[in-house]
Design a protein around this motif. Structure first.
Motif, PDB file in Angstrom:
ATOM      1  N   TYR A   1     118.496  22.065 -11.466  1.00  0.00           N
ATOM      2  CA  TYR A   1     119.759  21.500 -11.022  1.00  0.00           C
ATOM      3  C   TYR A   1     119.613  20.843  -9.650  1.00  0.00           C
ATOM      4  CZ  TYR A   1     121.738  24.373 -14.776  1.00  0.00           C
ATOM      5  OH  TYR A   1     122.014  24.944 -15.984  1.00  0.00           O
TER       6      TYR A   1
ATOM      7  N   SER B   1     126.283  26.069  -8.144  1.00  0.00           N
ATOM      8  CA  SER B   1     127.723  26.139  -8.428  1.00  0.00           C
ATOM      9  C   SER B   1     128.518  26.269  -7.134  1.00  0.00           C
ATOM     10  CB  SER B   1     128.016  27.326  -9.346  1.00  0.00           C
ATOM     11  OG  SER B   1     129.412  27.444  -9.573  1.00  0.00           O
TER      12      SER B   1
ATOM     13  N   PRO C   1     116.015  28.046 -19.690  1.00  0.00           N
ATOM     14  CA  PRO C   1     116.565  27.908 -18.328  1.00  0.00           C
ATOM     15  C   PRO C   1     115.547  27.466 -17.287  1.00  0.00           C
ATOM     16  CG  PRO C   1     117.459  29.865 -19.364  1.00  0.00           C
ATOM     17  CD  PRO C   1     116.425  29.316 -20.314  1.00  0.00           C
TER      18      PRO C   1
ATOM     19  N   ASN D   1     129.545  25.922 -16.374  1.00  0.00           N
ATOM     20  CA  ASN D   1     128.706  26.790 -15.544  1.00  0.00           C
ATOM     21  C   ASN D   1     127.215  26.564 -15.768  1.00  0.00           C
ATOM     22  OD1 ASN D   1     128.606  27.960 -18.141  1.00  0.00           O
ATOM     23  ND2 ASN D   1     128.199  29.990 -17.280  1.00  0.00           N
ATOM     24  N   ARG D   2     126.852  25.909 -16.870  1.00  0.00           N
ATOM     25  CA  ARG D   2     125.435  25.659 -17.148  1.00  0.00           C
ATOM     26  C   ARG D   2     125.292  24.369 -17.941  1.00  0.00           C
ATOM     27  NH1 ARG D   2     126.720  30.200 -20.503  1.00  0.00           N
ATOM     28  NH2 ARG D   2     125.919  31.537 -18.847  1.00  0.00           N
ATOM     29  N   HIS D   3     124.075  23.859 -17.962  1.00  0.00           N
ATOM     30  CA  HIS D   3     123.813  22.600 -18.639  1.00  0.00           C
ATOM     31  C   HIS D   3     124.014  22.753 -20.150  1.00  0.00           C
ATOM     32  CE1 HIS D   3     121.714  19.005 -19.980  1.00  0.00           C
ATOM     33  NE2 HIS D   3     121.682  18.585 -18.727  1.00  0.00           N
TER      34      HIS D   3
ATOM     35  N   GLU E   1     132.606  28.526 -19.074  1.00  0.00           N
ATOM     36  CA  GLU E   1     131.325  29.065 -19.518  1.00  0.00           C
ATOM     37  C   GLU E   1     130.902  28.315 -20.779  1.00  0.00           C
ATOM     38  OE1 GLU E   1     129.194  33.379 -20.303  1.00  0.00           O
ATOM     39  OE2 GLU E   1     131.361  33.202 -20.518  1.00  0.00           O
TER      40      GLU E   1
END
Length: 314
Positions: free
Chosen positions: A75, A79, A70, A58-60, A98
């Motif tokens: 990006y 998503s 962040p 869900n995130r880098h 996650e």
């Protein structure tokens, strides 16, 4: 496509019971290299009579491993966009994990046990540079060693265009921040797109005879370089030609933050609050400060002509 969200440790009941071919990666952008992975997975799944599954995050990972803030992560795709592109490519199951310290610090053996064997993978497809577990400890060769005949490992080599250009998210980012959207689009295999919704602006475009939709982009997305672009805009499921500017309204000198303003051609509707997608096709010119409104209007008229000419090719 079925989407399943996992938080470590996940409940086994969330996992599909059928055997799958599992494709691994972060897939920011879903460029031609990523598409090669998915296509290889689809081919293997069809051969084995399995469903095709993807596991992504869900995130880098850098937000966990590298203390990156962040705001410093831009990006190439949201998503939601990523899921839509995966579905187009024929993915059956989409696992989004996650990314947390607990997940990222899993020992390699535990990662394989829980997120490959645990997801019922008959085969795993990943790029040559895929890593798992704590940073710097693993590579695809180790995955083959740890598979222990429980699943097949298919490693995809680096992908390049026929010209020799490397296909990577890093290269795409470089092109976008330089305004070279055509080159970025070559690596993506489709136009780069920005999603957001329409907000009120200063309404100057309407006064000039070129009303614009002011786009408030989804947060965290990379925005191309300042300039004026030939683009297409999707509103309420329909695509329209548009000339879209990214800039600071330098002629009027009152904007400290950039704006994205799309003049949608042959369009006359109120769309405040509507979700909108801008697909970027070609860079036309830099933002310019004009000495008079007449000069600005004359340039906008020329931009419209150029936009229509460019978009005939798309």
């Amino acid at each position: 496509m079925k989407t399943i969200y996992l938080t470590h440790p996940y409940h086994p009941n969330l996992i599909e019971k059928s055997r799958v071919v599992l494709v691994l990666g972060f897939f920011d952008g879903i460029h031609l290299g990523h598409q090669a992975l998915i296509n290889a997975g689809r081919e293997k799944a069809d051969k084995e009579g399995c469903q095709l599954a993807v596991m992504t995050f869900n995130r880098h990972p850098g937000l966990v491993f590298s203390r990156i803030h962040p705001r410093d992560i831009q990006y190439l795709i949201t998503s939601e966009q990523k899921q839509k592109e995966m579905e187009k490519l024929g993915v059956d199951l989409y696992y989004e994990v996650e990314f947390t310290s607990a997940f990222g610090s899993l020992a390699p053996e535990d990662f394989i046990s829980q997120y490959i064997v645990g997801l019922n993978a008959a085969a795993v497809v990943a790029g040559y540079d895929y890593t798992f577990g704590p940073p710097g400890q693993t590579n695809m060769s180790l995955m083959e060693d740890l598979a222990d005949d429980r699943f097949e490992v298919i490693m995809i080599d680096e992908q390049r265009l026929d010209s020799g250009q490397e296909i990577s998210s890093t290269a795409i980012r470089k092109y976008l921040v330089e305004g070279e959207v055509e080159k970025a689009n070559q690596l993506l295999g489709r136009p780069f797109a920005t999603t957001g919704y329409v907000i009120h602006g200063m309404a100057r475009g309407r006064q000039l005879g070129y009303p614009t939709a002011n786009v408030y982009p989804d947060q965290g997305l990379l925005i191309p370089a300042v300039g004026v672009y030939a683009s297409k805009v999707c509103v309420q499921g329909r695509w329209y030609e548009a000339m879209t500017s990214i800039g600071y309204n330098v002629t009027f000198g009152d904007s400290e933050e950039y704006t994205i303003e799309a003049n949608i051609l042959d369009f006359d509707q109120e769309i405040y609050g509507e979700n909108i997608t801008v697909a970027w096709y070609e860079y036309m010119r830099d933002e310019e400060k004009f000495d008079s409104l007449e000069d600005l209007i004359a340039q906008l008229a020329q931009d419209e002509v150029t936009t229509r000419k460019i978009l005939k090719n798309y």
